[in-house]
Scaffold this motif. Structure first.
Motif, PDB file in Angstrom:
ATOM      1  N   GLU A 253       5.120   0.425   3.146  1.00  0.00           N
ATOM      2  CA  GLU A 253       4.970  -0.491   1.807  1.00  0.00           C
ATOM      3  C   GLU A 253       6.360  -1.128   1.417  1.00  0.00           C
ATOM      4  O   GLU A 253       6.638  -1.695   0.456  1.00  0.00           O
ATOM      5  CB  GLU A 253       4.866   0.305   0.619  1.00  0.00           C
ATOM      6  N   ARG A 273      -0.543  -1.942   3.001  1.00  0.00           N
ATOM      7  CA  ARG A 273      -1.692  -1.669   2.010  1.00  0.00           C
ATOM      8  C   ARG A 273      -2.333  -2.749   1.797  1.00  0.00           C
ATOM      9  O   ARG A 273      -3.626  -2.517   1.778  1.00  0.00           O
ATOM     10  CB  ARG A 273      -0.988  -1.079   0.871  1.00  0.00           C
ATOM     11  N   TRP A 307      -0.845  -1.300  -6.031  1.00  0.00           N
ATOM     12  CA  TRP A 307      -2.082  -1.500  -5.506  1.00  0.00           C
ATOM     13  C   TRP A 307      -3.261  -2.554  -6.061  1.00  0.00           C
ATOM     14  O   TRP A 307      -3.761  -3.154  -5.280  1.00  0.00           O
ATOM     15  CB  TRP A 307      -2.919  -0.117  -5.601  1.00  0.00           C
ATOM     16  N   GLN A 384      -4.023   6.094   0.338  1.00  0.00           N
ATOM     17  CA  GLN A 384      -3.393   6.085   1.596  1.00  0.00           C
ATOM     18  C   GLN A 384      -2.668   7.442   1.951  1.00  0.00           C
ATOM     19  O   GLN A 384      -2.059   8.236   0.947  1.00  0.00           O
ATOM     20  CB  GLN A 384      -2.149   5.238   1.626  1.00  0.00           C
ATOM     21  N   GLY A 390      -4.261   4.833   6.116  1.00  0.00           N
ATOM     22  CA  GLY A 390      -4.662   3.678   5.155  1.00  0.00           C
ATOM     23  C   GLY A 390      -6.220   3.974   5.124  1.00  0.00           C
ATOM     24  O   GLY A 390      -6.875   3.975   6.186  1.00  0.00           O
TER      25      GLY A 390
END
Length: 397
Positions: A253, A273, A307, A384, A390
């Motif tokens: 990330e 992500r 997210w 995740q 993922g």
């Protein structure tokens, strides 16, 4: 092709800290899903168990453990582990077998009995294991990890502890309406900000707990499902993505962190992500603008905001505005974590992604009660697992 697989039944065991064997939770969820589908265990041709690594040998061979507990019928089985993405990969295994024409109906089960407190490494001393090393050498427990993400968000986008607390308030309001949730009380911003600091800037109420719980789904080919359920009650499993990072963007990330590798190899089109979600969108043939709701991986309040941006509901840095405007709350344009999320459930690792799928399916079937998103047509669940597991799931009407 993915439209040939539908969710025929969902089931859960209430989450909490009951201290019972994980099999009890999984069996309760499995039986509830079978009942919901109008089937019995002997009807199941394939069972996939999402593994738990904290519950001895039965947890490592969860598929066989559930099959034994339900009764040996000769059903084919599989077990899989992918940390917090275990449930999504279990769903993908079952879906793939149905798409291949090797079975018509499959049961997917995940359950956990978690230790008190935050997770720690399992399996004794392993100095060649980077997960063990991050705990022992860096002291980087999971909450410390979440705190670093939160600090990064504050530095990049100007988020504040008040923004993080607002996520908890939103999710607690939804969780209070969910009979399966562990925490069912509304909270205020002031209560969140007054809770003890765990990993600055995150406080105790910003971080999800560890929980016991179970979830299960029955998947079937569309032709099989039409013989067992009203056509209007079928939810299409439109996509499952289980992707890994793309070199050189392998710091998961942290897409803004430049490395020497970036000088020789162009960075990937999307950070990890975001790539997880967009792989699912591409397979399902829709985009974030078409979502009615989303279930995302709120290990911490700050992580939910990340997210929201990663799944494309808004550009980077704007998730806080969506939250303040009520867009991601129940009654908003795209409710995020209408189940109450991990903030209300806590982590029962093998069950998490399956529980997300249960919520999506129940919402699209109009069975979510006071949490119901009116006219829900499409939903996405994303999470995740450690080491780049993922996962994202898309369901549609």
């Amino acid at each position: 092709m993915s439209g040939d697989v539908v969710v025929l039944g969902t089931g859960m065991h209430p989450w909490g800290k009951q201290g019972r064997p994980f099999l009890e939770y999984g069996l309760a969820a499995a039986r509830a899903a079978l009942q919901d589908a109008g089937l019995t265990w002997p009807d199941v041709q394939y069972l996939v168990g999402a593994d738990t690594i904290r519950n001895g040998y039965p947890g490592f061979v969860a598929g066989a453990s559930y099959a034994r507990a339900l009764g040996w019928t000769g059903a084919r089985i599989a077990s899989c582990y992918a940390a917090c993405a275990s449930g999504a990969q279990a769903v993908d295994l079952a879906r793939t077998r149905i798409l291949a024409g090797l079975c018509d109906v499959a049961l997917v089960v995940g359950a956990d009995s978690a230790p008190k407190g935050f997770f720690k490494p399992v399996g004794g001393e392993r100095p060649d294991d980077p997960d063990w090393l991050r705990f022992r050498l860096l002291g980087a427990t999971n909450p410390a990890y979440f705190g670093l993400y939160a600090r990064r968000r504050m530095a990049l986008h100007g988020s504040t502890p008040y923004d993080f607390a607002a996520v908890k308030v939103k999710n607690a309001r939804a969780g209070a309406l969910n009979p399966m949730a562990r925490y069912r009380g509304a909270v205020t911003t002031e209560e969140v900000l007054a809770s003890p600091v765990v990993a600055d800037p995150l406080r105790l109420m910003d971080i999800c707990a560890t929980s016991d719980g179970g979830a299960a789904v029955v998947l079937a080919s569309r032709s099989y499902a039409r013989r067992h359920a009203p056509a209007g009650d079928l939810v299409r499993l439109a996509a499952v993505s289980t992707v890994t990072p793309t070199f050189p963007g392998t710091l998961l990330e942290l897409p803004d962190f430049a490395t020497d590798s970036c000088a020789a190899v162009p960075p990937p089109e999307r950070p990890f992500r975001a790539a997880v979600a967009h792989a699912a969108y591409e397979e399902a043939g829709l985009g974030p603008a078409e979502l009615s709701l989303a279930e995302v991986y709120d290990l911490s309040t700050a992580m939910e905001l990340d997210w929201v941006e990663d799944i494309g509901l808004c550009p980077p840095g704007e998730a806080g505005k969506l939250l303040r405007d009520g867009v991601t709350a129940l009654g908003g344009r795209v409710p995020v974590n209408p189940s109450g999320g991990l903030a209300s459930f806590g982590e029962a690792i093998p069950a998490q992604a399956i529980a997300q799928l249960c919520e999506l399916a129940d919402q699209l079937r109009g069975r979510a009660g006071p949490r119901q998103v009116p006219g829900a047509k499409a939903g996405l669940a994303a999470n995740q697992g450690l080491f780049g597991h993922g996962s994202a799931i898309v369901v549609t009407r």
